[in-house]
Design an enzyme around this catalytic site. Structure first.
Site, PDB file in Angstrom:
ATOM      1  N   ASP A   5       0.995  -1.235  -0.355  1.00  0.00           N
ATOM      2  CA  ASP A   5      -0.064  -0.188  -0.036  1.00  0.00           C
ATOM      3  C   ASP A   5       0.882   1.337  -0.081  1.00  0.00           C
ATOM      4  O   ASP A   5       0.662   2.075   0.724  1.00  0.00           O
ATOM      5  CB  ASP A   5      -1.109  -0.114   1.414  1.00  0.00           C
ATOM      6  CG  ASP A   5      -1.623  -0.962   1.996  1.00  0.00           C
ATOM      7  OD1 ASP A   5      -2.248  -1.788   0.384  1.00  0.00           O
ATOM      8  OD2 ASP A   5      -1.908  -1.804   2.155  1.00  0.00           O
ATOM      9  N   GLU A  22     -11.008   1.325  -3.514  1.00  0.00           N
ATOM     10  CA  GLU A  22     -10.515   1.470  -2.163  1.00  0.00           C
ATOM     11  C   GLU A  22      -8.845   2.193  -2.096  1.00  0.00           C
ATOM     12  O   GLU A  22      -8.611   2.353  -3.739  1.00  0.00           O
ATOM     13  CB  GLU A  22      -9.825   0.421  -1.183  1.00  0.00           C
ATOM     14  CG  GLU A  22      -9.300  -0.792  -1.781  1.00  0.00           C
ATOM     15  CD  GLU A  22      -8.867  -2.042  -1.273  1.00  0.00           C
ATOM     16  OE1 GLU A  22      -9.197  -1.926  -0.495  1.00  0.00           O
ATOM     17  OE2 GLU A  22      -8.547  -2.946  -2.352  1.00  0.00           O
TER      18      GLU A  22
END
Length: 514
Positions: free
Chosen positions: A26, A191
Protein backbone atom coordinates in the site's frame (compact mmCIF):
# COMPACT_ATOMS: atom_id res chain seq x y z
CA UNK A 1 27.45 -5.83 4.24
CA UNK A 2 26.18 -3.98 1.21
CA UNK A 3 25.32 -6.51 -1.53
CA UNK A 4 22.31 -5.73 -3.71
CA UNK A 5 20.01 -8.71 -3.91
CA UNK A 6 17.61 -6.80 -6.13
CA UNK A 7 18.83 -3.82 -8.14
CA UNK A 8 16.22 -1.99 -10.22
CA UNK A 9 18.76 0.41 -11.74
CA UNK A 10 20.06 -1.08 -14.99
CA UNK A 11 23.00 1.33 -15.07
CA UNK A 12 22.26 2.50 -18.62
CA UNK A 13 19.67 5.19 -17.92
CA UNK A 14 16.83 2.69 -17.60
CA UNK A 15 15.24 0.82 -14.71
CA UNK A 16 13.33 -2.43 -14.33
CA UNK A 17 10.22 -3.19 -12.36
CA UNK A 18 9.70 -3.84 -9.58
CA UNK A 19 11.81 -1.05 -8.14
CA UNK A 20 11.56 -2.80 -4.74
CA UNK A 21 11.21 -6.57 -4.58
CA UNK A 22 10.10 -6.14 -1.00
CA UNK A 23 6.77 -6.18 0.80
CA UNK A 24 6.16 -2.44 1.13
CA UNK A 25 2.42 -2.84 0.87
CA UNK A 26 0.00 0.00 0.00
CA UNK A 27 2.74 2.53 -0.86
CA UNK A 28 2.20 6.28 -0.97
CA UNK A 29 4.83 8.71 -2.21
CA UNK A 30 5.60 12.44 -2.24
CA UNK A 31 8.33 14.76 -3.45
CA UNK A 32 9.77 17.54 -1.28
CA UNK A 33 12.27 19.57 -3.27
CA UNK A 34 14.61 17.02 -4.83
CA UNK A 35 13.82 14.24 -2.35
CA UNK A 36 11.21 11.50 -2.53
CA UNK A 37 9.59 9.77 0.42
CA UNK A 38 7.55 6.56 0.51
CA UNK A 39 5.45 5.07 3.31
CA UNK A 40 3.84 1.64 3.53
CA UNK A 41 1.71 -0.61 5.72
CA UNK A 42 3.31 -2.53 8.59
CA UNK A 43 0.36 -4.27 10.31
CA UNK A 44 1.25 -5.57 13.81
CA UNK A 45 5.04 -5.37 13.55
CA UNK A 46 7.19 -2.88 15.45
CA UNK A 47 8.78 -0.48 14.86
CA UNK A 48 5.83 0.41 12.70
CA UNK A 49 5.10 2.38 9.55
CA UNK A 50 8.32 2.49 7.50
CA UNK A 51 9.54 5.62 5.70
CA UNK A 52 11.86 5.19 2.71
CA UNK A 53 13.89 7.86 0.89
CA UNK A 54 15.08 8.21 -2.71
CA UNK A 55 16.68 10.83 -4.91
CA UNK A 56 15.53 9.35 -8.23
CA UNK A 57 12.41 7.21 -7.55
CA UNK A 58 14.34 4.06 -8.54
CA UNK A 59 16.93 3.58 -5.78
CA UNK A 60 15.50 3.52 -2.25
CA UNK A 61 16.81 3.18 1.31
CA UNK A 62 15.04 2.85 4.61
CA UNK A 63 15.01 6.15 6.49
CA UNK A 64 12.90 5.79 9.64
CA UNK A 65 9.77 4.45 11.26
CA UNK A 66 6.91 6.74 12.23
CA UNK A 67 6.04 4.63 15.29
CA UNK A 68 8.47 2.88 17.62
CA UNK A 69 5.51 1.07 19.15
CA UNK A 70 1.85 0.71 18.23
CA UNK A 71 0.31 2.83 21.01
CA UNK A 72 -2.94 0.91 21.28
CA UNK A 73 -3.88 -1.86 23.74
CA UNK A 74 -3.33 -5.46 22.76
CA UNK A 75 -0.28 -5.13 20.53
CA UNK A 76 2.13 -6.54 23.08
CA UNK A 77 1.25 -9.83 21.37
CA UNK A 78 0.94 -10.42 17.60
CA UNK A 79 -2.37 -9.39 16.05
CA UNK A 80 -1.86 -10.93 12.62
CA UNK A 81 -3.50 -8.84 9.88
CA UNK A 82 -4.43 -6.03 12.28
CA UNK A 83 -2.54 -2.87 13.20
CA UNK A 84 -1.22 -0.23 10.81
CA UNK A 85 -2.87 -0.46 7.39
CA UNK A 86 -2.43 1.68 4.27
CA UNK A 87 -0.96 5.11 5.19
CA UNK A 88 -0.69 8.37 3.26
CA UNK A 89 2.12 10.93 3.43
CA UNK A 90 1.89 14.64 2.61
CA UNK A 91 4.06 17.75 3.14
CA UNK A 92 2.17 20.83 4.31
CA UNK A 93 3.36 24.14 5.82
CA UNK A 94 6.89 22.87 6.33
CA UNK A 95 5.93 19.58 8.00
CA UNK A 96 5.51 15.96 6.99
CA UNK A 97 2.11 14.46 7.81
CA UNK A 98 1.41 10.73 7.85
CA UNK A 99 -2.16 9.50 8.23
CA UNK A 100 -2.72 5.83 8.91
CA UNK A 101 -5.73 3.65 9.67
CA UNK A 102 -6.07 0.94 12.25
CA UNK A 103 -9.27 -0.78 11.11
CA UNK A 104 -10.32 -1.76 14.62
CA UNK A 105 -9.37 1.50 16.33
CA UNK A 106 -9.62 4.50 13.98
CA UNK A 107 -7.61 6.92 11.85
CA UNK A 108 -4.48 8.56 13.28
CA UNK A 109 -1.99 11.26 12.29
CA UNK A 110 1.68 11.84 13.10
CA UNK A 111 3.87 14.68 11.87
CA UNK A 112 7.53 15.68 11.80
CA UNK A 113 9.78 18.51 10.63
CA UNK A 114 12.15 15.89 9.20
CA UNK A 115 11.04 12.60 7.63
CA UNK A 116 13.95 10.94 9.44
CA UNK A 117 12.19 11.82 12.69
CA UNK A 118 11.49 12.31 15.43
CA UNK A 119 7.79 11.86 14.69
CA UNK A 120 5.08 13.21 16.96
CA UNK A 121 2.89 10.98 19.05
CA UNK A 122 -0.20 9.94 17.07
CA UNK A 123 -3.40 11.99 17.25
CA UNK A 124 -6.70 10.20 16.75
CA UNK A 125 -8.45 11.97 13.88
CA UNK A 126 -11.41 9.61 13.70
CA UNK A 127 -12.25 6.97 16.30
CA UNK A 128 -14.10 3.85 15.29
CA UNK A 129 -14.02 0.67 13.26
CA UNK A 130 -13.86 0.16 9.52
CA UNK A 131 -12.61 3.55 8.27
CA UNK A 132 -9.52 2.75 6.21
CA UNK A 133 -7.08 4.13 3.61
CA UNK A 134 -7.19 7.81 4.66
CA UNK A 135 -5.58 10.55 2.59
CA UNK A 136 -5.49 14.23 3.63
CA UNK A 137 -5.91 17.11 1.21
CA UNK A 138 -5.46 20.85 1.78
CA UNK A 139 -7.22 23.05 -0.79
CA UNK A 140 -5.92 26.43 -1.98
CA UNK A 141 -8.17 28.23 0.51
CA UNK A 142 -6.60 26.32 3.41
CA UNK A 143 -9.60 24.07 4.01
CA UNK A 144 -8.50 20.54 4.88
CA UNK A 145 -10.29 17.34 3.91
CA UNK A 146 -9.88 13.62 4.44
CA UNK A 147 -10.88 10.98 1.88
CA UNK A 148 -11.18 7.36 2.96
CA UNK A 149 -12.55 3.93 2.11
CA UNK A 150 -14.31 1.32 4.23
CA UNK A 151 -13.53 -2.23 5.36
CA UNK A 152 -16.70 -4.31 5.12
CA UNK A 153 -15.38 -6.72 7.77
CA UNK A 154 -15.64 -3.91 10.34
CA UNK A 155 -18.11 -1.35 8.93
CA UNK A 156 -20.48 -3.51 6.91
CA UNK A 157 -19.90 -1.46 3.74
CA UNK A 158 -17.32 -1.43 0.94
CA UNK A 159 -16.78 -0.01 -2.57
CA UNK A 160 -17.61 3.47 -1.28
CA UNK A 161 -15.36 6.53 -0.92
CA UNK A 162 -16.08 9.22 1.66
CA UNK A 163 -14.79 12.80 2.14
CA UNK A 164 -14.90 14.68 5.44
CA UNK A 165 -13.83 18.23 6.27
CA UNK A 166 -10.99 18.57 8.79
CA UNK A 167 -9.71 21.42 10.88
CA UNK A 168 -6.81 23.35 9.35
CA UNK A 169 -4.30 21.54 11.59
CA UNK A 170 -5.47 18.19 10.23
CA UNK A 171 -6.01 16.81 13.71
CA UNK A 172 -9.78 16.24 13.73
CA UNK A 173 -12.80 15.91 11.48
CA UNK A 174 -15.17 18.85 11.82
CA UNK A 175 -18.20 17.44 10.07
CA UNK A 176 -19.76 14.19 9.02
CA UNK A 177 -18.85 14.68 5.38
CA UNK A 178 -20.49 12.56 2.73
CA UNK A 179 -20.09 9.59 0.45
CA UNK A 180 -18.72 10.92 -2.85
CA UNK A 181 -18.48 7.77 -4.93
CA UNK A 182 -20.26 4.40 -5.00
CA UNK A 183 -18.32 1.85 -7.01
CA UNK A 184 -20.61 -1.15 -6.65
CA UNK A 185 -21.76 -1.12 -10.28
CA UNK A 186 -18.61 -0.13 -12.16
CA UNK A 187 -15.66 -0.01 -9.69
CA UNK A 188 -16.26 -2.83 -7.18
CA UNK A 189 -14.01 -2.91 -4.13
CA UNK A 190 -12.68 0.58 -4.86
CA UNK A 191 -10.31 1.52 -2.03
CA UNK A 192 -6.97 3.16 -1.27
CA UNK A 193 -7.99 6.66 -2.49
CA UNK A 194 -5.35 9.37 -2.97
CA UNK A 195 -6.54 12.94 -3.58
CA UNK A 196 -4.93 15.63 -5.75
CA UNK A 197 -5.88 18.82 -7.61
CA UNK A 198 -4.85 19.79 -11.14
CA UNK A 199 -6.20 22.33 -13.65
CA UNK A 200 -9.24 23.01 -11.48
CA UNK A 201 -10.18 19.34 -11.16
CA UNK A 202 -10.19 17.37 -7.94
CA UNK A 203 -8.79 13.90 -8.62
CA UNK A 204 -9.08 10.70 -6.64
CA UNK A 205 -6.79 7.93 -7.83
CA UNK A 206 -7.82 4.55 -6.47
CA UNK A 207 -7.57 0.83 -7.28
CA UNK A 208 -10.67 -1.28 -7.84
CA UNK A 209 -11.60 -4.81 -8.87
CA UNK A 210 -9.44 -6.71 -6.36
CA UNK A 211 -5.83 -6.86 -5.25
CA UNK A 212 -4.69 -9.52 -7.73
CA UNK A 213 -7.12 -9.03 -10.63
CA UNK A 214 -7.99 -5.34 -10.45
CA UNK A 215 -7.06 -2.05 -12.10
CA UNK A 216 -6.38 1.63 -11.43
CA UNK A 217 -9.26 4.10 -11.59
CA UNK A 218 -9.23 7.90 -11.77
CA UNK A 219 -12.16 10.01 -10.57
CA UNK A 220 -12.45 13.73 -11.29
CA UNK A 221 -14.81 16.55 -10.41
CA UNK A 222 -14.90 20.36 -10.33
CA UNK A 223 -16.42 20.09 -6.85
CA UNK A 224 -14.65 18.23 -4.08
CA UNK A 225 -17.89 16.50 -3.05
CA UNK A 226 -18.65 15.49 -6.64
CA UNK A 227 -20.33 14.24 -8.66
CA UNK A 228 -17.24 12.44 -9.95
CA UNK A 229 -16.60 11.20 -13.46
CA UNK A 230 -14.72 7.92 -13.64
CA UNK A 231 -12.17 6.36 -15.97
CA UNK A 232 -10.02 3.23 -15.78
CA UNK A 233 -6.46 4.45 -16.34
CA UNK A 234 -4.25 1.35 -15.92
CA UNK A 235 -4.94 -2.34 -16.49
CA UNK A 236 -2.75 -5.42 -16.47
CA UNK A 237 -3.34 -6.01 -20.18
CA UNK A 238 -0.84 -8.47 -21.56
CA UNK A 239 1.81 -7.50 -19.00
CA UNK A 240 3.01 -9.83 -16.24
CA UNK A 241 2.11 -7.27 -13.56
CA UNK A 242 -1.18 -8.34 -12.04
CA UNK A 243 -3.37 -5.95 -10.12
CA UNK A 244 -1.93 -3.34 -10.57
CA UNK A 245 -2.92 -2.08 -7.15
CA UNK A 246 -2.82 0.84 -4.73
CA UNK A 247 -0.31 3.68 -5.01
CA UNK A 248 0.29 7.38 -5.53
CA UNK A 249 1.17 10.04 -8.11
CA UNK A 250 4.36 12.06 -7.85
CA UNK A 251 6.14 14.52 -10.16
CA UNK A 252 9.74 15.54 -10.75
CA UNK A 253 11.20 19.07 -10.75
CA UNK A 254 11.57 18.68 -14.54
CA UNK A 255 7.80 18.27 -14.90
CA UNK A 256 7.56 14.52 -15.44
CA UNK A 257 4.74 12.53 -13.80
CA UNK A 258 5.14 9.09 -12.27
CA UNK A 259 2.99 6.60 -10.39
CA UNK A 260 4.13 4.19 -7.67
CA UNK A 261 1.97 1.15 -6.90
CA UNK A 262 2.17 -2.41 -5.63
CA UNK A 263 1.78 -5.87 -7.14
CA UNK A 264 0.85 -8.89 -5.02
CA UNK A 265 3.23 -11.75 -5.85
CA UNK A 266 2.34 -14.07 -2.98
CA UNK A 267 5.26 -15.20 -0.83
CA UNK A 268 7.36 -12.04 -1.31
CA UNK A 269 4.27 -9.95 -0.55
CA UNK A 270 3.26 -6.72 -2.21
CA UNK A 271 6.24 -5.45 -4.17
CA UNK A 272 6.63 -1.90 -5.49
CA UNK A 273 6.51 -0.73 -9.14
CA UNK A 274 7.14 2.61 -10.82
CA UNK A 275 5.10 3.62 -13.89
CA UNK A 276 5.46 6.57 -16.26
CA UNK A 277 2.37 8.76 -16.28
CA UNK A 278 1.04 11.37 -18.71
CA UNK A 279 -2.09 13.47 -19.08
CA UNK A 280 -4.52 13.37 -21.99
CA UNK A 281 -7.65 15.53 -21.95
CA UNK A 282 -7.18 16.07 -18.22
CA UNK A 283 -7.15 12.32 -17.55
CA UNK A 284 -4.04 10.44 -16.42
CA UNK A 285 -2.67 7.55 -18.45
CA UNK A 286 -0.54 5.37 -16.16
CA UNK A 287 2.01 3.07 -17.76
CA UNK A 288 2.47 2.54 -21.48
CA UNK A 289 -0.50 3.64 -23.59
CA UNK A 290 -2.10 0.60 -25.22
CA UNK A 291 -3.75 2.73 -27.90
CA UNK A 292 -7.22 2.08 -26.48
CA UNK A 293 -7.07 4.75 -23.79
CA UNK A 294 -5.64 2.51 -21.08
CA UNK A 295 -2.17 2.36 -19.63
CA UNK A 296 -0.38 -0.93 -19.07
CA UNK A 297 2.45 -1.52 -16.58
CA UNK A 298 5.98 -1.39 -17.97
CA UNK A 299 8.80 -3.81 -17.23
CA UNK A 300 11.73 -1.63 -18.36
CA UNK A 301 11.63 2.14 -18.90
CA UNK A 302 13.78 5.23 -19.00
CA UNK A 303 14.62 6.49 -15.51
CA UNK A 304 12.95 9.67 -14.23
CA UNK A 305 14.64 12.93 -15.21
CA UNK A 306 15.71 14.27 -11.83
CA UNK A 307 18.57 16.43 -13.09
CA UNK A 308 21.37 14.25 -11.72
CA UNK A 309 22.62 10.68 -11.55
CA UNK A 310 22.69 8.81 -8.25
CA UNK A 311 24.48 5.66 -7.17
CA UNK A 312 22.36 2.51 -6.99
CA UNK A 313 21.17 1.52 -3.55
CA UNK A 314 18.56 -0.72 -1.94
CA UNK A 315 17.16 -1.44 1.52
CA UNK A 316 19.54 -3.38 3.74
CA UNK A 317 19.02 -7.05 4.54
CA UNK A 318 22.33 -8.71 5.56
CA UNK A 319 23.57 -7.61 8.96
CA UNK A 320 26.68 -8.08 11.09
CA UNK A 321 25.05 -6.24 14.02
CA UNK A 322 28.02 -3.91 14.38
CA UNK A 323 25.99 -0.76 14.99
CA UNK A 324 24.81 0.96 18.12
CA UNK A 325 21.18 0.28 17.19
CA UNK A 326 19.25 -2.48 15.51
CA UNK A 327 19.21 -2.09 11.71
CA UNK A 328 16.10 -0.63 10.09
CA UNK A 329 15.49 -3.84 8.13
CA UNK A 330 14.40 -5.57 11.35
CA UNK A 331 10.96 -5.55 12.93
CA UNK A 332 9.56 -7.53 15.84
CA UNK A 333 6.45 -9.70 15.68
CA UNK A 334 4.63 -7.33 18.08
CA UNK A 335 5.44 -4.32 20.25
CA UNK A 336 8.98 -4.95 21.43
CA UNK A 337 10.66 -4.58 24.81
CA UNK A 338 14.20 -3.32 25.18
CA UNK A 339 15.07 -6.22 27.50
CA UNK A 340 14.60 -8.71 24.68
CA UNK A 341 18.00 -7.96 23.13
CA UNK A 342 21.35 -6.22 23.45
CA UNK A 343 23.66 -5.04 20.68
CA UNK A 344 27.09 -6.58 21.24
CA UNK A 345 28.82 -4.84 18.30
CA UNK A 346 29.30 -7.15 16.49
CA UNK A 347 26.51 -9.57 17.19
CA UNK A 348 23.18 -9.34 18.92
CA UNK A 349 22.29 -11.10 22.14
CA UNK A 350 18.75 -12.42 22.20
CA UNK A 351 17.35 -13.15 25.64
CA UNK A 352 14.99 -16.12 25.57
CA UNK A 353 11.43 -15.05 26.35
CA UNK A 354 8.73 -17.34 27.75
CA UNK A 355 6.75 -19.11 25.03
CA UNK A 356 3.18 -19.98 25.91
CA UNK A 357 1.65 -21.29 22.70
CA UNK A 358 2.73 -21.51 19.07
CA UNK A 359 6.03 -20.11 17.85
CA UNK A 360 4.25 -17.94 15.24
CA UNK A 361 2.63 -16.03 18.11
CA UNK A 362 5.86 -15.30 19.97
CA UNK A 363 6.13 -11.49 20.12
CA UNK A 364 9.94 -11.54 20.13
CA UNK A 365 10.50 -13.00 16.67
CA UNK A 366 13.02 -10.66 15.04
CA UNK A 367 11.93 -10.53 11.40
CA UNK A 368 12.65 -8.91 8.08
CA UNK A 369 11.05 -8.93 4.63
CA UNK A 370 12.28 -10.79 1.57
CA UNK A 371 14.35 -8.57 -0.72
CA UNK A 372 14.54 -10.88 -3.74
CA UNK A 373 12.45 -13.66 -5.30
CA UNK A 374 15.08 -16.31 -4.49
CA UNK A 375 17.97 -16.21 -2.03
CA UNK A 376 19.95 -18.01 0.64
CA UNK A 377 20.13 -16.72 4.20
CA UNK A 378 22.66 -17.87 6.77
CA UNK A 379 23.34 -16.95 10.38
CA UNK A 380 25.70 -17.81 13.21
CA UNK A 381 24.17 -18.81 16.55
CA UNK A 382 26.23 -19.25 19.74
CA UNK A 383 24.48 -21.58 22.21
CA UNK A 384 26.91 -21.38 25.14
CA UNK A 385 24.60 -19.23 27.29
CA UNK A 386 21.45 -21.24 26.64
CA UNK A 387 19.62 -22.78 29.59
CA UNK A 388 17.59 -25.95 29.84
CA UNK A 389 14.31 -25.38 27.98
CA UNK A 390 15.64 -22.67 25.63
CA UNK A 391 14.92 -22.84 21.91
CA UNK A 392 16.65 -20.51 19.44
CA UNK A 393 17.39 -20.30 15.75
CA UNK A 394 16.13 -19.22 12.34
CA UNK A 395 12.43 -18.80 11.54
CA UNK A 396 10.33 -18.30 8.42
CA UNK A 397 6.96 -16.72 9.20
CA UNK A 398 3.82 -16.82 7.08
CA UNK A 399 0.45 -18.51 7.52
CA UNK A 400 2.68 -21.55 7.26
CA UNK A 401 5.72 -21.11 9.47
CA UNK A 402 8.83 -23.15 10.05
CA UNK A 403 12.03 -22.87 12.06
CA UNK A 404 15.41 -24.57 12.28
CA UNK A 405 16.32 -24.33 15.93
CA UNK A 406 18.79 -25.37 18.59
CA UNK A 407 17.06 -26.79 21.67
CA UNK A 408 18.78 -27.05 25.04
CA UNK A 409 17.77 -30.22 26.92
CA UNK A 410 19.71 -30.57 30.15
CA UNK A 411 23.35 -30.24 29.12
CA UNK A 412 22.71 -31.33 25.53
CA UNK A 413 21.88 -29.30 22.44
CA UNK A 414 19.55 -30.81 19.85
CA UNK A 415 18.84 -29.63 16.32
CA UNK A 416 15.09 -29.47 15.61
CA UNK A 417 12.68 -28.31 12.92
CA UNK A 418 9.33 -26.76 13.82
CA UNK A 419 6.50 -26.62 11.28
CA UNK A 420 2.97 -25.31 11.66
CA UNK A 421 0.03 -23.47 10.19
CA UNK A 422 -1.34 -20.53 12.17
CA UNK A 423 -4.23 -21.69 14.33
CA UNK A 424 -3.29 -25.37 14.10
CA UNK A 425 -1.08 -27.66 16.17
CA UNK A 426 2.59 -27.30 15.29
CA UNK A 427 4.99 -30.22 14.85
CA UNK A 428 8.60 -30.62 15.97
CA UNK A 429 11.10 -33.03 14.38
CA UNK A 430 14.27 -33.72 16.35
CA UNK A 431 17.64 -34.62 14.81
CA UNK A 432 20.96 -35.75 16.25
CA UNK A 433 22.48 -33.81 19.17
CA UNK A 434 25.14 -31.26 18.30
CA UNK A 435 28.00 -29.71 20.26
CA UNK A 436 27.49 -26.64 22.42
CA UNK A 437 29.02 -23.54 20.82
CA UNK A 438 28.85 -21.66 17.53
CA UNK A 439 26.61 -23.12 14.85
CA UNK A 440 25.68 -22.05 11.33
CA UNK A 441 22.08 -22.23 10.17
CA UNK A 442 20.96 -21.76 6.58
CA UNK A 443 17.79 -21.55 4.51
CA UNK A 444 17.43 -21.64 0.72
CA UNK A 445 14.37 -20.03 -0.91
CA UNK A 446 13.63 -21.46 -4.35
CA UNK A 447 11.77 -20.02 -7.35
CA UNK A 448 8.97 -22.60 -7.06
CA UNK A 449 7.85 -21.25 -3.67
CA UNK A 450 9.59 -23.92 -1.62
CA UNK A 451 12.40 -23.73 0.89
CA UNK A 452 14.93 -25.98 2.56
CA UNK A 453 16.94 -25.61 5.75
CA UNK A 454 20.65 -26.41 5.75
CA UNK A 455 23.15 -27.33 8.46
CA UNK A 456 26.88 -27.98 7.91
CA UNK A 457 28.38 -31.43 8.40
CA UNK A 458 31.56 -32.05 10.41
CA UNK A 459 33.64 -30.96 7.40
CA UNK A 460 31.84 -27.60 7.26
CA UNK A 461 29.85 -28.40 4.11
CA UNK A 462 26.20 -27.34 3.90
CA UNK A 463 23.79 -30.30 3.86
CA UNK A 464 19.97 -30.26 3.73
CA UNK A 465 18.28 -31.00 7.02
CA UNK A 466 14.64 -31.61 7.83
CA UNK A 467 11.68 -31.36 5.49
CA UNK A 468 11.51 -29.25 2.39
CA UNK A 469 8.58 -26.84 2.85
CA UNK A 470 6.14 -24.88 0.73
CA UNK A 471 5.87 -21.26 1.85
CA UNK A 472 2.57 -19.43 2.14
CA UNK A 473 2.21 -15.67 2.70
CA UNK A 474 0.77 -14.25 5.90
CA UNK A 475 -2.40 -12.29 6.48
CA UNK A 476 -2.06 -9.39 4.00
CA UNK A 477 1.75 -9.75 4.21
CA UNK A 478 4.52 -11.71 2.56
CA UNK A 479 6.72 -14.29 4.22
CA UNK A 480 9.32 -12.95 6.64
CA UNK A 481 12.46 -14.60 7.98
CA UNK A 482 14.54 -13.93 11.03
CA UNK A 483 15.87 -15.00 14.39
CA UNK A 484 14.36 -15.93 17.73
CA UNK A 485 15.09 -17.14 21.24
CA UNK A 486 12.30 -18.50 23.46
CA UNK A 487 12.06 -20.47 26.68
CA UNK A 488 9.76 -23.47 27.07
CA UNK A 489 9.43 -24.41 30.72
CA UNK A 490 9.44 -22.91 34.19
CA UNK A 491 13.18 -22.74 34.86
CA UNK A 492 15.68 -19.95 34.31
CA UNK A 493 15.90 -18.66 30.73
CA UNK A 494 19.20 -18.09 28.98
CA UNK A 495 20.30 -16.31 25.82
CA UNK A 496 22.04 -16.77 22.50
CA UNK A 497 24.32 -14.53 20.51
CA UNK A 498 23.55 -14.21 16.80
CA UNK A 499 25.94 -12.83 14.22
CA UNK A 500 26.60 -12.47 10.51
CA UNK A 501 23.13 -12.76 9.02
CA UNK A 502 23.91 -12.95 5.31
CA UNK A 503 21.25 -12.74 2.58
CA UNK A 504 22.52 -13.60 -0.90
CA UNK A 505 20.37 -13.97 -4.02
CA UNK A 506 23.25 -15.60 -5.93
CA UNK A 507 24.32 -18.16 -3.35
CA UNK A 508 23.58 -21.89 -3.44
CA UNK A 509 24.15 -23.60 -0.09
CA UNK A 510 23.97 -27.30 -0.90
CA UNK A 511 27.36 -29.04 -0.96
CA UNK A 512 29.24 -25.75 -0.53
CA UNK A 513 31.47 -24.79 2.37
CA UNK A 514 30.33 -22.53 5.18
Amino acid sequence: MGKFNWNADNGDGTYRNPILYTDYSDPDVIRVGEDYYLVASSFCNSPALPVLHSKDLVNWRMLSYVLEQIPEPGYEVPQHGHGVWAPAIRYHNGEFYVYYPMPDEGIFMCKAKDAAGPWSAPVCVKEGKGWIDPCPFWDEDGQAYLVNGFAKSRSGIKSILHISPMNAEGTALIGEGQHVFDGHDTQPTIEGPKMYKRNGYYYILAPAGSVKAGWQTALRSRNIYGPYEEKIVMIQGDSRINGPHQGGWVDTPSGEDWFVHFQDVGNAGRIVHLQPMKWENDWPVIGEDDGEGYGMPVSVWKKPDVGASYAPCSPEDSDDFSGEKLGLQWQWNANYKSEWYRMEKPGIRLYAQPLDGALCDAPNLLLQKWTAPTFAVTAEINTRDMKNGDLAGMVSQGLFYTALALKKVGDAVHLVQICGNMGETEQMAEFAPVADGVHHLGMQVYADGTGQFYFPDVAGVWRPVGSKVTFTPGRWVGVKFGLFAVHCGCGEAGSVTAARVCVDADRVLENTEV
